[in-house]
Design an enzyme around this catalytic site. Structure first.
Site, short mmCIF file in Angstrom:
data_model
loop_
_atom_site.label_atom_id
_atom_site.label_comp_id
_atom_site.label_asym_id
_atom_site.label_seq_id
_atom_site.Cartn_x
_atom_site.Cartn_y
_atom_site.Cartn_z
N LYS A 22 -9.26 6.27 1.47
CA LYS A 22 -8.45 5.14 1.95
C LYS A 22 -7.60 5.55 3.16
CE LYS A 22 -4.40 4.33 -0.25
NZ LYS A 22 -3.17 4.24 0.56
N ASN A 23 -6.91 6.68 3.03
CA ASN A 23 -5.95 7.04 4.07
C ASN A 23 -6.60 7.58 5.34
OD1 ASN A 23 -3.93 6.12 2.48
ND2 ASN A 23 -3.24 8.12 1.76
N ARG A 93 2.01 -0.85 4.28
CA ARG A 93 2.75 -0.23 5.38
C ARG A 93 1.85 0.37 6.45
NH1 ARG A 93 7.86 0.91 4.69
NH2 ARG A 93 7.59 2.62 6.15
N CYS A 117 10.16 0.00 0.42
CA CYS A 117 8.94 0.36 -0.30
C CYS A 117 9.35 1.03 -1.60
CB CYS A 117 8.14 1.29 0.59
SG CYS A 117 6.87 2.21 -0.24
N ARG A 122 11.13 5.17 3.86
CA ARG A 122 9.97 5.16 4.76
C ARG A 122 10.19 4.44 6.10
NH1 ARG A 122 4.64 3.94 1.44
NH2 ARG A 122 3.68 5.32 2.94
N PRO A 123 11.10 4.95 6.92
CA PRO A 123 11.30 4.35 8.24
C PRO A 123 10.11 4.63 9.17
CG PRO A 123 12.60 6.35 8.03
CD PRO A 123 11.96 6.11 6.69
N VAL A 124 10.06 3.93 10.30
CA VAL A 124 8.99 4.19 11.29
C VAL A 124 9.60 4.62 12.63
CG1 VAL A 124 7.20 2.73 10.28
CG2 VAL A 124 8.88 1.69 11.80
N ASP A 125 10.80 5.20 12.56
CA ASP A 125 11.50 5.59 13.79
C ASP A 125 10.70 6.60 14.63
OD1 ASP A 125 12.16 7.20 11.42
OD2 ASP A 125 13.30 8.44 12.82
N GLN A 126 9.94 7.46 13.98
CA GLN A 126 9.18 8.46 14.74
C GLN A 126 8.03 7.84 15.52
OE1 GLN A 126 10.29 11.72 14.97
NE2 GLN A 126 11.97 10.77 13.85
N ASP A 305 1.03 12.69 -3.09
CA ASP A 305 0.16 11.69 -3.72
C ASP A 305 -0.51 12.21 -5.00
OD1 ASP A 305 0.79 9.93 -1.74
OD2 ASP A 305 -1.06 10.21 -0.60
N ILE A 327 9.04 14.83 -0.33
CA ILE A 327 8.60 13.94 0.75
C ILE A 327 9.27 12.56 0.65
CG2 ILE A 327 6.60 12.93 1.93
CD1 ILE A 327 6.48 15.97 1.95
N ARG A 397 -5.52 -1.14 -4.86
CA ARG A 397 -5.29 -0.82 -3.44
C ARG A 397 -5.95 0.50 -3.06
NH1 ARG A 397 0.71 -0.95 -1.53
NH2 ARG A 397 -0.44 -0.28 0.29
C1 EPZ Z 1 1.01 8.70 4.38
O1 EPZ Z 1 2.10 7.79 4.44
C2 EPZ Z 1 0.08 8.19 3.31
N1 EPZ Z 1 -0.39 6.88 3.70
C3 EPZ Z 1 0.79 8.17 1.98
O2 EPZ Z 1 -0.14 7.76 1.01
C4 EPZ Z 1 1.32 9.58 1.66
O3 EPZ Z 1 2.07 9.54 0.48
C5 EPZ Z 1 2.18 10.09 2.81
O4 EPZ Z 1 1.44 10.00 4.07
C6 EPZ Z 1 2.62 11.54 2.64
O5 EPZ Z 1 1.51 12.37 2.53
C7 EPZ Z 1 -1.37 6.77 4.59
O6 EPZ Z 1 -1.91 7.73 5.12
C8 EPZ Z 1 -1.86 5.39 4.90
P1 EPZ Z 1 4.81 9.93 6.24
P2 EPZ Z 1 3.11 7.80 5.66
O7 EPZ Z 1 5.14 9.17 7.49
O8 EPZ Z 1 2.39 8.23 6.88
C9 EPZ Z 1 9.54 10.16 6.71
C10 EPZ Z 1 -0.78 6.75 -1.05
O9 EPZ Z 1 -0.42 6.66 -2.26
N2 EPZ Z 1 9.38 9.41 7.97
O10 EPZ Z 1 4.01 11.16 6.36
O11 EPZ Z 1 3.80 6.49 5.67
C11 EPZ Z 1 9.19 9.33 5.48
O12 EPZ Z 1 10.23 8.49 5.10
C12 EPZ Z 1 0.26 6.92 -0.02
O13 EPZ Z 1 -1.96 6.67 -0.69
C13 EPZ Z 1 10.46 9.20 8.79
O14 EPZ Z 1 11.59 9.59 8.49
O15 EPZ Z 1 4.11 8.92 5.23
C14 EPZ Z 1 8.83 10.40 4.49
O16 EPZ Z 1 10.00 10.90 3.91
C15 EPZ Z 1 1.53 6.25 -0.19
N3 EPZ Z 1 10.27 8.51 9.97
C16 EPZ Z 1 8.20 11.49 5.34
O17 EPZ Z 1 8.61 11.21 6.68
C17 EPZ Z 1 9.04 8.04 10.35
O18 EPZ Z 1 8.95 7.43 11.42
C18 EPZ Z 1 6.68 11.54 5.32
O19 EPZ Z 1 6.16 10.22 5.48
C19 EPZ Z 1 7.95 8.27 9.52
C20 EPZ Z 1 8.14 8.97 8.32
#
Ligand code: EPZ
Length: 417
Positions: A22-23, A93, A117, A122-126, A305, A327, A397
């Protein structure tokens, strides 16, 4: 609403085939936005999230073929409306992954902010910061990210946190940018590598995917390609954990053994015998598992995960295991549901201390997120009596045919209303 009824106590025996990841499929589908030619995908899992992404792309004008035997063809001949609306983004997301490619291809995009969530902030600031560094202007208005850019410009981006979709979004955008983009502190997850393979087949110039520094040399245009989505390492790990908990002997085919190292290591520590083939994994478990302790970390560390499924395993193991989640700040919702099944778990900050009990007892429980649901299934397989899991739309999902695959392995599991 559908529920899952699991009757515990049977070992798992036989063979199961692992689906596409999926991912990996979700970001790869977004790569279709970067070219007017067709992207032909194979090994695409039949999942709600894939259907949601297909819907989001179709609303923009992407031609989406019917999904047949894992094949899916996407063609973004023309993007009529580079928008991803709240109603769909709030359900998934990963929809935010359209932002980078839309900006690169159309010079503008309007994407809903995903909001909160169940597993954390889970912000998207990066994602935003990286695109801004490449020259995009992004305003947040009425819950939407409104982004515009002439042609994105390659630059050096050092990410403050390791983010998987953040890395993917910026990599997607950088393929069509002017000049080179250097992504530092990039995520090393295998799904990032799979996306890079697909983009490379489309004509992108990417080096270093799988390391923490990725270099993308922008090109003027990309072409269509064919790509086979990698096997799902979390689905693989979930079945391995289920066998380690319930006992039995199972062969998983169509897997990518080199992507599940951290999980396999823990299951071996728990007492499982694991043999890795080229694209298959065999696991055998005879005795009661021994408790394992783990701390989640970005790849190649132990995957967040897989944390919930291993907590279910520790619940019935001999001894006490500690599980630390680094995480996401709120990813212990399953602990409360596991307690309803008789697990002895205490939460101290971001650490769960799990004292193994001799046996769990079936009960009614509620799935709170995708992997939490999987942990309840693992627990249900070993619990005495019947476990009824509500809100299994979370499972749909991310797990293709979960109850069919488990039934074929001898489990008593059925979807009920
Ligand atoms: C991906 O989510 C996966 N989703 C998630 O899968 C997985 O749990 C996660 O990576 C961690 O491995 C997909 O690939 C579609 P991150 P993602 O950005 O990319 C912080 C599942 O069950 N962060 O790597 O959204 C965030 O809050 C799932 O299949 C910021 O601060 O996760 C977290 O603490 C759910 N700012 C950490 O980084 C940002 O802009 C890692 O999150 C982005 C993230």
């Amino acid at each position: 609403m559908d529920k899952l009824l699991v009757s515990g106590g049977r070992p798992l025996v036989g063979e199961a085939r692992i689906s596409g990841a999926k991912n990996a499929a979700l970001p790869i589908m977004c790569a279709a936005l970067l070219t007017e030619q067709a992207l032909k995908l194979d090994n695409v899992p039949r999942l709600m999230d894939v259907r949601t992404m297909a819907k989001i792309l179709a609303l923009m004008g992407v031609e989406v073929g019917s999904q047949d035997d894992g094949r899916l063809e996407l063609r973004a001949r023309e993007i009529k409306d580079p928008t991803a609306g709240y109603e769909l983004v709030k359900t998934m997301r990963a929809a935010v992954l359209v932002l980078g490619p839309l900006l690169a291809r159309c010079g503008r995009a309007k994407v809903s902010l995903p909001g909160g969530c169940g597993i954390g902030a889970r912000p998207v600031d990066q994602h935003i910061k990286g695109l801004q560094a490449m020259g995009a202007k992004i305003d947040i208005e009425h819950g939407y990210m409104n982004a515009i850019a002439k042609r994105l410009k390659g630059t050096r981006i050092v990410m403050d946190v390791v983010t998987v979709t953040g890395t993917e979004n910026l990599m997607l955008a950088a393929t069509l940018a002017e000049g080179a983009t250097l992504l530092e502190n990039a995520a090393r997850e295998p799904e990032v590598v799979d996306l890079a393979h697909c983009l490379t087949a489309m004509g992108a110039r990417i080096q270093g995917a799988g390391t923490d520094t990725i270099r993308v040399e922008g090109v003027r245009s990309l072409s269509g390609a064919q790509h086979r989505v990698m096997p799902d390492r979390i689905e693989t790990g979930t079945y391995l954990a289920a066998v380690a908990a319930a006992g039995g002997k199972v062969r998983l085919s169509g897997a990518a053994p080199d992507t599940v190292g951290a999980t396999v290591e823990k299951l071996v520590e728990a007492g499982a015998r694991v043999a890795l083939g080229a694209d298959s994994i065999e696991i055998e478990m005879e005795a009661r598992p021994r408790a394992v302790s783990l701390t989640t970390a970005p790849y190649p560390g132990f995957a967040t995960d897989m944390q919930a499924q291993c907590m279910a395993l520790d619940s019935i193991a001999a001894g006490t295991g500690t599980i630390t989640e680094t995480i996401f700040e709120n990813r212990f919702m399953h602990a409360l549901e596991l307690q309803r099944l008789g697990a002895d778990i205490s939460i101290q900050g971001n650490t769960a201390v799990v004292k193994g009990v001799e046996r769990l007892q079936g009960a009614k429980v509620m799935a709170t997120d995708l992997r939490a649901s999987a942990s309840l299934v693992v627990a249900g397989l070993v619990a005495q009596g019947e476990t009824l899991i509500d809100r299994i739309y979370h499972l749909d999902r991310g797990y293709e045919g979960l109850e069919k695959k488990l039934s074929a392995l001898g489990a008593r599991i059925a979807r009920v209303r």
